[in-house]
Design an enzyme around this catalytic site. Structure first.
Site, short mmCIF file in Angstrom:
data_model
loop_
_atom_site.label_atom_id
_atom_site.label_comp_id
_atom_site.label_asym_id
_atom_site.label_seq_id
_atom_site.Cartn_x
_atom_site.Cartn_y
_atom_site.Cartn_z
N SER A 148 5.81 5.54 1.07
CA SER A 148 6.45 4.49 1.87
C SER A 148 7.93 4.76 2.14
O SER A 148 8.58 4.01 2.86
CB SER A 148 6.30 3.13 1.19
OG SER A 148 4.94 2.78 1.13
N TYR A 159 10.55 -3.52 1.02
CA TYR A 159 10.20 -2.54 -0.03
C TYR A 159 10.44 -1.10 0.42
O TYR A 159 11.03 -0.30 -0.33
CB TYR A 159 8.74 -2.76 -0.39
CG TYR A 159 8.11 -1.73 -1.31
CD1 TYR A 159 8.36 -1.74 -2.68
CD2 TYR A 159 7.23 -0.76 -0.81
CE1 TYR A 159 7.75 -0.81 -3.52
CE2 TYR A 159 6.62 0.15 -1.65
CZ TYR A 159 6.88 0.13 -3.00
OH TYR A 159 6.28 1.05 -3.83
N LYS A 163 12.39 2.46 -1.28
CA LYS A 163 11.76 3.73 -1.66
C LYS A 163 12.43 4.89 -0.93
O LYS A 163 12.58 5.98 -1.50
CB LYS A 163 10.26 3.66 -1.36
CG LYS A 163 9.53 2.65 -2.25
CD LYS A 163 9.41 3.14 -3.68
CE LYS A 163 9.85 2.20 -4.74
NZ LYS A 163 9.64 2.69 -6.10
N1 LIG Z 1 0.78 1.79 -6.92
C1 LIG Z 1 1.15 2.41 -5.79
O1 LIG Z 1 0.36 2.54 -4.83
C2 LIG Z 1 2.49 2.99 -5.68
C3 LIG Z 1 3.51 2.70 -6.55
N2 LIG Z 1 4.75 3.25 -6.38
C4 LIG Z 1 5.83 2.94 -7.28
O2 LIG Z 1 5.45 3.22 -8.60
C5 LIG Z 1 6.23 2.43 -9.49
C6 LIG Z 1 5.33 1.85 -10.54
O3 LIG Z 1 4.46 0.94 -9.94
P1 LIG Z 1 2.94 0.74 -10.37
O4 LIG Z 1 2.69 1.41 -11.66
O5 LIG Z 1 2.11 1.07 -9.22
O6 LIG Z 1 2.85 -0.84 -10.50
P2 LIG Z 1 2.91 -1.80 -11.78
O7 LIG Z 1 3.16 -3.15 -11.23
O8 LIG Z 1 1.73 -1.59 -12.63
O9 LIG Z 1 4.17 -1.27 -12.58
C7 LIG Z 1 5.47 -1.64 -12.28
C8 LIG Z 1 6.26 -1.59 -13.55
O10 LIG Z 1 7.59 -1.99 -13.28
C9 LIG Z 1 7.93 -3.00 -14.20
N3 LIG Z 1 8.90 -3.91 -13.65
C10 LIG Z 1 8.76 -4.71 -12.58
N4 LIG Z 1 9.85 -5.47 -12.44
C11 LIG Z 1 10.68 -5.12 -13.43
C12 LIG Z 1 11.96 -5.55 -13.82
N5 LIG Z 1 12.65 -6.46 -13.16
N6 LIG Z 1 12.51 -4.98 -14.93
C13 LIG Z 1 11.86 -4.02 -15.62
N7 LIG Z 1 10.64 -3.59 -15.30
C14 LIG Z 1 10.07 -4.14 -14.22
C15 LIG Z 1 6.63 -3.71 -14.51
O11 LIG Z 1 6.72 -4.47 -15.69
C16 LIG Z 1 5.68 -2.55 -14.59
O12 LIG Z 1 5.74 -1.96 -15.86
C17 LIG Z 1 6.96 1.41 -8.63
O13 LIG Z 1 8.30 1.83 -8.46
C18 LIG Z 1 6.23 1.49 -7.30
O14 LIG Z 1 7.06 1.16 -6.23
C19 LIG Z 1 5.00 4.13 -5.38
C20 LIG Z 1 4.02 4.46 -4.51
C21 LIG Z 1 2.71 3.92 -4.58
C1 LIG Z 2 2.18 -1.45 -3.37
C2 LIG Z 2 1.54 -0.64 -2.31
O1 LIG Z 2 0.16 -0.71 -2.34
C3 LIG Z 2 1.88 0.79 -2.44
O2 LIG Z 2 3.23 0.93 -2.66
C4 LIG Z 2 3.61 2.04 -2.15
O3 LIG Z 2 4.71 2.51 -2.29
C5 LIG Z 2 2.50 2.69 -1.40
O4 LIG Z 2 2.89 3.12 -0.18
C6 LIG Z 2 1.48 1.64 -1.29
O5 LIG Z 2 1.66 0.93 -0.07
#
Ligand SMILES: NC(=O)C1=CN([C@@H]2O[C@H](COP(=O)(O)OP(=O)(O)OC[C@H]3O[C@@H](n4cnc5c(N)ncnc54)[C@H](O)[C@@H]3O)[C@@H](O)[C@H]2O)C=CC1
Ligand SMILES: C[C@H](O)[C@@H]1OC(=O)[C@H](O)[C@@H]1O
Length: 256
Positions: A148, A159, A163
């Site tokens: 993204s 968002y 990124k």
């Molecule tokens: N799941 C996806 O498709 C994608 C995710 N990402 C990125 O990967 C990273 C991790 O996300 P995911 O594991 O997918 O989701 P998730 O929601 O499982 O993990 C997010 C983590 O960030 C923590 N977090 C959120 N707000 C916070 C705050 N204010 N202070 C401290 N920690 C906080 C949460 O507690 C959690 O551990 C994010 O930066 C997200 O943008 C990037 C591309 C795709």
């Molecule tokens: C949260 C979305 O599903 C996820 O976040 C990203 O950064 C990816 O591009 C997906 O859209």
């Protein structure tokens, strides 16, 4: 083992991609500082992760502090120094993506998203880099950006700029910190099934559409991102800095 006895900090590590990265780093011999939000609901998950890392024969500590707080990076660094003698690797992973339409975006949602995903990343990366410079043995900084950063989303107008921002932060930090042997890179996951998009992907039509856009024929799992993070953190990537590693099953290049 690619990270034997390295001290690794990962933010947002209590679940999802951050947790998978923490476990993969530990499997490769690292000790891990688990950053988490500090919310009571997240504490048991952080404690469970400590136990899982201990079972792998490595050490872990958890630091509960909001990612958007400019002081959080210093708390994480202090924990790494106090418990593991320094910081070798910093992974900025914490992030939120509260899906919302653009024209009526509440200011609070916009500001919280930018503060958590980008402002917090800046200060945490700065704290880790200052510690690495002080240690004088280089280091690796990795930001979890996203596909993204390169493409848009109608429900992600708050968002996607964050990124793109952390990707840009890694590029400029690679320039600023190369002289200290500190490498800075970005990992760009595609769509990975985690809590961040569970609601969005509960719509079967949307889920199947995202799968259909992915040449490898499935959405990603958190574990798919752990290996690329370990690679960038390790000496295998000793001449890699300022780079972006797309980990998206081929989604980005799939025009038709
Ligand atoms: N799941 C996806 O498709 C994608 C995710 N990402 C990125 O990967 C990273 C991790 O996300 P995911 O594991 O997918 O989701 P998730 O929601 O499982 O993990 C997010 C983590 O960030 C923590 N977090 C959120 N707000 C916070 C705050 N204010 N202070 C401290 N920690 C906080 C949460 O507690 C959690 O551990 C994010 O930066 C997200 O943008 C990037 C591309 C795709
Ligand atoms: C949260 C979305 O599903 C996820 O976040 C990203 O950064 C990816 O591009 C997906 O859209």
């Amino acid at each position: 083992m690619l990270l034997k006895d390295k001290s690794v900090i990962i933010t947002g590590a209590s679940r999802g991609i951050g947790k998978a990265a923490a476990l993969e780093c530990a499997r490769h011999g690292a000790n891990v500082v688990i950053g988490y939000s500090g919310r009571e609901s997240s504490k048991p998950k952080a404690e469970k992760l400590i136990a899982e890392i201990n079972e792998l024969g490595r050490r872990a500590v958890a630091v509960g502090a909001p990612a958007g707080d400019p002081e959080t990076g210093e708390l994480l660094v202090k924990a790494a120094v106090d418990n593991f003698g320094g910081v070798d690797v910093f992974v900025n992973n914490a992030g939120i993506c509260p899906f919302h339409s653009f024209l009526d975006m509440p200011k609070e949602i916009y500001l919280e998203t930018v503060n958590t995903n980008l402002n917090g990343a800046f200060f945490a990366v700065q704290a880790a880099a200052n510690q690495m410079k002080k240690q004088g043995r280089g280091g690796a900084i990795i930001a979890v950006s996203s596909i993204s950063a390169l493409v848009g989303g109608a429900m992600q107008t708050h968002y996607t700029p964050t990124k793109a921002g952390v990707l840009s932060l890694m590029q400029s930090c690679a320039v600023a910190l190369g002289q200290y042997g500190i490498r800075c890179n970005a990992v760009l996951p595609g769509t990975i099934e985690t809590d961040i998009n569970a609601d969005d992907l509960s719509d079967k039509e949307k889920h199947d559409y995202m799968v259909s856009r992915t040449p490898l024929g499935r959405l990603g799992k958190p574990e798919d991102i752990g290996g690329p993070i370990v690679f960038l953190a390790s000496d295998m990537a000793s001449y890699v800095t300022g780079a972006s590693l797309l980990v998206d099953g081929g989604m980005f290049v799939n025009l038709q």
